[in-house]
Design an enzyme around this catalytic site. Structure first.
Site, PDB file in Angstrom:
ATOM      1  N   TYR A 136       2.938 -14.707   3.895  1.00  0.00           N
ATOM      2  CA  TYR A 136       1.689 -14.445   4.614  1.00  0.00           C
ATOM      3  C   TYR A 136       1.418 -15.456   5.725  1.00  0.00           C
ATOM      4  O   TYR A 136       0.526 -15.249   6.545  1.00  0.00           O
ATOM      5  CB  TYR A 136       0.503 -14.470   3.623  1.00  0.00           C
ATOM      6  CG  TYR A 136       0.587 -13.469   2.504  1.00  0.00           C
ATOM      7  CD1 TYR A 136      -0.131 -12.277   2.550  1.00  0.00           C
ATOM      8  CD2 TYR A 136       1.385 -13.713   1.389  1.00  0.00           C
ATOM      9  CE1 TYR A 136      -0.061 -11.359   1.508  1.00  0.00           C
ATOM     10  CE2 TYR A 136       1.471 -12.794   0.350  1.00  0.00           C
ATOM     11  CZ  TYR A 136       0.749 -11.617   0.422  1.00  0.00           C
ATOM     12  OH  TYR A 136       0.829 -10.709  -0.598  1.00  0.00           O
ATOM     13  N   ASP A 191      42.497  16.228  -4.286  1.00  0.00           N
ATOM     14  CA  ASP A 191      41.587  15.890  -3.187  1.00  0.00           C
ATOM     15  C   ASP A 191      42.142  16.434  -1.873  1.00  0.00           C
ATOM     16  O   ASP A 191      42.615  15.702  -1.014  1.00  0.00           O
ATOM     17  CB  ASP A 191      41.416  14.366  -3.110  1.00  0.00           C
ATOM     18  CG  ASP A 191      40.483  13.931  -1.993  1.00  0.00           C
ATOM     19  OD1 ASP A 191      39.554  14.706  -1.662  1.00  0.00           O
ATOM     20  OD2 ASP A 191      40.688  12.833  -1.446  1.00  0.00           O
ATOM     21  N   ALA A 193       0.802  -1.237   0.000  1.00  0.00           N
ATOM     22  CA  ALA A 193       0.000   0.000   0.000  1.00  0.00           C
ATOM     23  C   ALA A 193       0.824   1.272   0.000  1.00  0.00           C
ATOM     24  O   ALA A 193       0.446   2.260   0.618  1.00  0.00           O
ATOM     25  CB  ALA A 193      -0.970  -0.002   1.187  1.00  0.00           C
ATOM     26  N   THR A 220      -5.882  -6.555 -11.962  1.00  0.00           N
ATOM     27  CA  THR A 220      -6.406  -5.341 -12.586  1.00  0.00           C
ATOM     28  C   THR A 220      -5.438  -4.856 -13.662  1.00  0.00           C
ATOM     29  O   THR A 220      -4.332  -4.405 -13.355  1.00  0.00           O
ATOM     30  CB  THR A 220      -6.621  -4.226 -11.539  1.00  0.00           C
ATOM     31  OG1 THR A 220      -7.478  -4.718 -10.511  1.00  0.00           O
ATOM     32  CG2 THR A 220      -7.239  -2.995 -12.179  1.00  0.00           C
ATOM     33  N   ASP A 246      -4.790 -12.619  -8.804  1.00  0.00           N
ATOM     34  CA  ASP A 246      -4.295 -13.882  -9.367  1.00  0.00           C
ATOM     35  C   ASP A 246      -2.944 -13.737 -10.071  1.00  0.00           C
ATOM     36  O   ASP A 246      -2.474 -14.675 -10.730  1.00  0.00           O
ATOM     37  CB  ASP A 246      -5.325 -14.470 -10.331  1.00  0.00           C
ATOM     38  CG  ASP A 246      -5.568 -13.601 -11.559  1.00  0.00           C
ATOM     39  OD1 ASP A 246      -4.935 -12.525 -11.680  1.00  0.00           O
ATOM     40  OD2 ASP A 246      -6.393 -13.996 -12.408  1.00  0.00           O
ATOM     41  N   ASP A 247      -2.293 -12.571  -9.923  1.00  0.00           N
ATOM     42  CA  ASP A 247      -1.028 -12.329 -10.609  1.00  0.00           C
ATOM     43  C   ASP A 247       0.172 -12.978  -9.914  1.00  0.00           C
ATOM     44  O   ASP A 247       1.288 -12.879 -10.396  1.00  0.00           O
ATOM     45  CB  ASP A 247      -0.772 -10.818 -10.734  1.00  0.00           C
ATOM     46  CG  ASP A 247      -0.832 -10.107  -9.396  1.00  0.00           C
ATOM     47  OD1 ASP A 247      -1.717 -10.428  -8.587  1.00  0.00           O
ATOM     48  OD2 ASP A 247       0.009  -9.221  -9.155  1.00  0.00           O
ATOM     49  N   GLY A 269      -3.769  -2.594 -16.661  1.00  0.00           N
ATOM     50  CA  GLY A 269      -3.600  -1.162 -16.906  1.00  0.00           C
ATOM     51  C   GLY A 269      -3.138  -0.385 -15.696  1.00  0.00           C
ATOM     52  O   GLY A 269      -3.111   0.856 -15.729  1.00  0.00           O
ATOM     53  N   HIS A 312      -6.659 -12.230  -2.671  1.00  0.00           N
ATOM     54  CA  HIS A 312      -5.434 -11.828  -3.359  1.00  0.00           C
ATOM     55  C   HIS A 312      -5.689 -11.803  -4.862  1.00  0.00           C
ATOM     56  O   HIS A 312      -6.522 -12.555  -5.373  1.00  0.00           O
ATOM     57  CB  HIS A 312      -4.292 -12.803  -3.043  1.00  0.00           C
ATOM     58  CG  HIS A 312      -2.917 -12.232  -3.295  1.00  0.00           C
ATOM     59  ND1 HIS A 312      -2.392 -12.091  -4.564  1.00  0.00           N
ATOM     60  CD2 HIS A 312      -1.970 -11.770  -2.434  1.00  0.00           C
ATOM     61  CE1 HIS A 312      -1.174 -11.558  -4.471  1.00  0.00           C
ATOM     62  NE2 HIS A 312      -0.894 -11.358  -3.194  1.00  0.00           N
ATOM     63  N   TYR A 360      13.240  -6.966   0.326  1.00  0.00           N
ATOM     64  CA  TYR A 360      12.928  -7.499  -0.997  1.00  0.00           C
ATOM     65  C   TYR A 360      13.095  -6.470  -2.109  1.00  0.00           C
ATOM     66  O   TYR A 360      13.400  -6.809  -3.237  1.00  0.00           O
ATOM     67  CB  TYR A 360      11.496  -8.045  -1.022  1.00  0.00           C
ATOM     68  CG  TYR A 360      11.377  -9.399  -0.370  1.00  0.00           C
ATOM     69  CD1 TYR A 360      11.451 -10.561  -1.136  1.00  0.00           C
ATOM     70  CD2 TYR A 360      11.216  -9.528   0.999  1.00  0.00           C
ATOM     71  CE1 TYR A 360      11.363 -11.820  -0.544  1.00  0.00           C
ATOM     72  CE2 TYR A 360      11.128 -10.781   1.612  1.00  0.00           C
ATOM     73  CZ  TYR A 360      11.203 -11.912   0.833  1.00  0.00           C
ATOM     74  OH  TYR A 360      11.121 -13.153   1.424  1.00  0.00           O
TER      75      TYR A 360
END
Length: 437
Positions: free
Chosen positions: A80, A209, A15, A127, A96-97, A129, A94, A48
């Site tokens: 999970y 330097d 999220a 979903t 399905d991807d 797009g 969830h 991750y």
């Protein structure tokens, strides 16, 4: 299906960017019961892929105010299963991807846990797009502010066991560091931020330097880097200059959005610590250097900004007793972290220091710059108590031999055709630079 208030529905989300795909999950979940969101923590995400733009608390506030969300709990791992066993939901929703790719093992683990708990997985079509990853990338690059960027280093140190920073001496090198990505064991490995090196800044300008390059020029360069990147940056502050001027330097550096400055406890004309002969280099009196740290801490305007003390005892052939004594004094003065430097090709002395240091200061970040002992892995550094590793000059050092090779080929052949195989294509350049297409 009629809503059943006695049933529990679990949805795991990162999220960082809420979109209509997430809302479809929540709408579907409301049909089955009371929704519990497992909000993936900063730490779990950072292990991750890159740390989220919004903190866990900020993301939680957003979710708690969405219609249909009854409860938000932390999900401390991408898997999970732990939360499923703990909460025993009747359903898990969830997309399905996750049936393909590295996430399919997460799906298999979730199904096993649900079966054992008497729950059921409900998957809805992905979903099309919309991409959370694309939205997050846009958000990171276009919505980041100086305040947000500045606070990222502290969040990283809290969320990750070890963070990796890459030297960037101009926007091109920073763009490479921003976008470099390796997929390994289901994880996305990338650099967490940038190191602004005084050595590579000076060298790229053809200057020595030794603090010859004015601070304002270096900050202008960082501002250009910030125009096209989103990750945090640590500034190589050399000795910090005169203590009477240090407070103004801190204000300028912090105001730009830099996360931290590292200053070294040497005095006199600055010379690079990796010179073979350091007999003409002098370490600053520990009390004077501690006073400089204290001045800097009083000058900073936010709690996010960090001042990290770089200890040069090993560079100047002093022992661990001297290094530890200085570490104590600098932390008492307010230093937010310690960098222990070494030009030895073996890590023995820095590991001896880190073990002693971490017994006393478990929560103080410890920084390594393994330029000399470069065979040491991040895993070994982590095992020995280091929290942050800086690859301090590699981007500039990589560019020099490549440019020299092409220049000599053109001279030899009287044309550039033979060099094509060595070159970045024009199309690749157009794809790399934002807004060029």
């Amino acid at each position: 299906m009629k809503h059943n208030a006695n049933k529990k529905v679990y949805i795991g989300l990162a999220a960082d960017s809420i979109h209509h795909g997430h809302m479809r999950l929540i709408e579907k979940g409301r049909q089955y019961g009371k929704i519990i969101i497992g909000l993936i923590t900063d730490e779990a995400i950072a292990n991750y892929k890159r740390i989220p733009y919004l903190s866990y608390d900020q993301r939680k506030i957003i979710l708690m105010n969405l219609k249909g969300v009854d409860k938000v709990v932390p999900q401390k791992d991408y898997d999970y299963s732990t939360n499923i066993f703990k909460l025993k939901p009747d359903y898990m929703i969830h997309g399905d991807d996750w049936k393909q790719g590295h996430e399919k093992i997460l799906r298999a683990n979730a199904i096993k846990a649900l079966v054992k708990c008497g729950g059921k997985l409900i998957e809805i079509p992905y979903t099309r797009g919309i991409s959370s990853e694309s939205l997050t990338k846009f958000q990171n690059l276009n919505l980041i502010t100086s305040d947000t960027r500045r606070g990222m280093l502290r969040r990283l140190l809290e969320a990750k066991k070890i963070s990796r920073f890459l030297e960037a001496h101009n926007p091109i090198s920073a763009l490479i560091g921003e976008n470099a990505l390796v997929k390994k064991n289901g994880r996305h490995l990338s650099f967490d931020g940038f190191w602004s090196s005084s050595l590579t800044d000076s060298t790229s300008m053809g200057k020595p330097d030794n603090e010859y390059v004015d601070n304002s020029l270096r900050l202008t360069g960082i501002n250009h880097i910030f125009d096209v990147t989103s990750k945090p940056l640590i500034f190589d502050g050399d000795t910090g200059g005169k203590k009477e001027h240090f407070d103004m330097k801190i204000k300028s550096i912090e105001r730009l959005g830099v996360s931290a400055v590292i200053i070294e406890d040497k005095t006199g004309l600055k010379k690079n610590s990796l010179h073979q002969n350091t007999s003409n280099q002098t370490q600053e009196d520990a009390n004077i250097f501690a006073e400089k740290i204290s001045i800097g801490k009083k000058a900073q305007g936010s709690d996010d900004f960090m001042i990290i003390a770089r200890i040069e005892s090993f560079i100047l052939n002093k022992d661990i007793k001297d290094a530890m004594k200085r570490a104590h004094k600098y932390i008492e003065a307010g230093a937010d972290g310690i960098m222990i430097h070494s030009k030895s090709k073996k890590p023995n002395e820095i590991f001896e220091f880190s073990k002693k240091f971490k017994k006393i200061y478990k929560d103080i970040p410890l920084v390594s710059v393994p330029s000399s002992y470069n065979h040491v892995t991040e895993k070994q550094l982590l095992e020995n108590g280091f929290n942050l590793v800086i690859y301090a000059n590699h981007m500039l050092r990589a560019s020099y031999p490549a440019m020299m090779k092409v220049a000599l080929q053109i001279l030899k052949n009287g044309r550039s055709k033979e060099s094509d195989k060595e070159l970045f294509s024009i199309n690749d350049i157009l794809n790399l630079i934002p807004g060029t297409k």
